[in-house]
Design an enzyme around this catalytic site. Structure first.
Site, mmCIF file in Angstrom:
data_model
loop_
_atom_site.group_PDB
_atom_site.id
_atom_site.type_symbol
_atom_site.label_atom_id
_atom_site.label_comp_id
_atom_site.label_asym_id
_atom_site.label_seq_id
_atom_site.Cartn_x
_atom_site.Cartn_y
_atom_site.Cartn_z
ATOM 1 N N ASN A 8 49.599 -22.704 121.416
ATOM 2 C CA ASN A 8 50.299 -22.308 120.194
ATOM 3 C C ASN A 8 51.477 -21.444 120.634
ATOM 4 O OD1 ASN A 8 51.150 -21.240 117.800
ATOM 5 N ND2 ASN A 8 49.275 -20.075 117.367
ATOM 6 N N LYS A 10 53.783 -20.313 118.822
ATOM 7 C CA LYS A 10 54.185 -19.377 117.760
ATOM 8 C C LYS A 10 55.707 -19.419 117.569
ATOM 9 C CE LYS A 10 50.026 -16.817 118.679
ATOM 10 N NZ LYS A 10 49.273 -15.583 118.601
ATOM 11 N N HIS A 97 45.704 -20.267 110.595
ATOM 12 C CA HIS A 97 45.815 -19.335 111.729
ATOM 13 C C HIS A 97 45.834 -17.901 111.201
ATOM 14 C CE1 HIS A 97 47.469 -17.044 115.045
ATOM 15 N NE2 HIS A 97 46.981 -18.000 115.823
ATOM 16 N N GLU A 99 47.529 -15.365 111.807
ATOM 17 C CA GLU A 99 48.828 -14.778 111.457
ATOM 18 C C GLU A 99 49.306 -15.296 110.099
ATOM 19 O OE1 GLU A 99 50.546 -15.809 115.209
ATOM 20 O OE2 GLU A 99 49.175 -14.354 116.120
ATOM 21 N N GLU A 170 38.777 -17.779 116.177
ATOM 22 C CA GLU A 170 39.702 -16.828 116.779
ATOM 23 C C GLU A 170 39.489 -15.456 116.143
ATOM 24 O OE1 GLU A 170 43.424 -18.834 118.481
ATOM 25 O OE2 GLU A 170 43.723 -18.706 116.332
ATOM 26 N N GLY A 176 46.281 -11.844 120.895
ATOM 27 C CA GLY A 176 47.485 -11.163 121.360
ATOM 28 C C GLY A 176 47.245 -9.727 121.787
ATOM 29 N N SER A 215 43.337 -14.238 123.460
ATOM 30 C CA SER A 215 43.548 -13.710 124.806
ATOM 31 C C SER A 215 42.915 -14.565 125.907
ATOM 32 C CB SER A 215 43.090 -12.248 124.904
ATOM 33 O OG SER A 215 43.853 -11.448 124.014
HETATM 34 P P1 PGA Z 1 46.634 -15.244 122.191
HETATM 35 O O1 PGA Z 1 46.819 -16.026 120.793
HETATM 36 O O2 PGA Z 1 46.150 -16.249 123.205
HETATM 37 O O3 PGA Z 1 48.012 -14.709 122.508
HETATM 38 O O4 PGA Z 1 45.631 -14.161 121.949
HETATM 39 C C1 PGA Z 1 45.877 -16.974 120.375
HETATM 40 C C2 PGA Z 1 46.298 -17.571 119.056
HETATM 41 O O5 PGA Z 1 46.915 -16.861 118.239
HETATM 42 O O6 PGA Z 1 46.053 -18.750 118.770
#
Ligand code: PGA
Length: 251
Positions: A8, A10, A97, A99, A170, A176, A215
């Protein structure tokens, strides 16, 4: 089913940067992708038309979208329809997701509409679920996951299959942040998601892929991908560089 190793990107990268990363990734993975692995990259809409053909040129690699609006076409300023994504070579799309839930304010009802509309349009859907740290501390992990799965899948109980649906667990506190969920937390959450999938989709739920996200890095991917009920990963930060994402894919 193959393990689904998903990136992803983003809201990162210019078109030129996306093309460069995809080109490098294609080189690193061509002829090296194990038979039990499938790769998906979800870049920004802006570079999908440039990046999708590079990815789909490699056997077992696919392009996907991070989001769309659940309508065929129409007066929806600023939005993108599933048909437009299919037209660009997308095979998959994410819905729900964290976010989009927590930054953009998307609720379970809209997310459920996206899953249903996307499947009907011919996209393979990845429904993302996961609890916040406050919900975990309050002992609400299972209640949150149950609600997100029930509402996210409400419109597809008759049509979701292991081939057109995946779920990504997740935990919001691990996205993140560098804080990866431990094996015990991942095992427990994935076992619960599996149980719920089997209850909601009796004939397909046992085979629907459950991805872990939060992560994931080259040094923890090998352990995570071998845990029970982990059928793939969804990677943000560590997917932005071809070298690190290819290490995860091959972990
Ligand atoms: P990350 O994000 O690997 O940076 O923690 C995962 C995601 O948002 O799908």
């Amino acid at each position: 089913m193959k393990k689904l190793m998903a990136a992803n990107w983003k809201m990162y990268k210019t078109v030129a940067e996306g093309v460069a990363t995809a080109t490098e990734l294609a080189k690193l993975l061509a002829d090296r992708l194990p038979a039990d692995r499938e790769v998906l990259v979800c870049p920004s809409f802006t570079m999908l038309s440039a990046v999708a053909p590079i990815l789909t040129g490699v056997e077992g690699c696919f392009a996907g979208a991070q989001n769309f609006y659940p309508a065929g076409q129409g007066a929806f300023t600023g939005e993108i329809a599933p048909e437009q994504l299919l037209d660009l070579g997308c095979a998959y799309a994410l819905a729900g997701h964290s976010e989009r839930r927590h930054v953009l304010g998307e609720e379970d009802g809209l997310i459920g509409k996206k899953v249903a509309f996307g499947l009907d349009a011919g996209l393979k859907m990845i429904l993302c679920v996961g609890e916040t740290i406050d919900e975990r501390r309050a002992g609400q992990v299972e209640a949150v996951l149950a609600r997100q799965l029930e509402m996210g899948l409400a419109g597809v109980l008759e049509k979701a299959t292991a081939a057109n649906l995946a779920v990504a667990y997740e935990p919001v506190w691990a996205i993140g942040t560098g804080e990866v969920a431990g094996p015990a937390e991942i095992l427990a959450a994935h076992a619960f998601v599996r149980e719920k999938l089997v209850a909601l989709l009796p004939s397909e739920g046992a085979a629907v892929r459950i991805l872990y996200g939060g992560s994931v890095k080259p040094d923890n991917a090998g352990t995570i991908i071998r845990l029970d009920n982990v059928d793939g990963v969804l990677v943000g930060g560590a997917s932005l560089k071809a070298d690190s994402f290819s290490q995860i894919v091959l972990a």
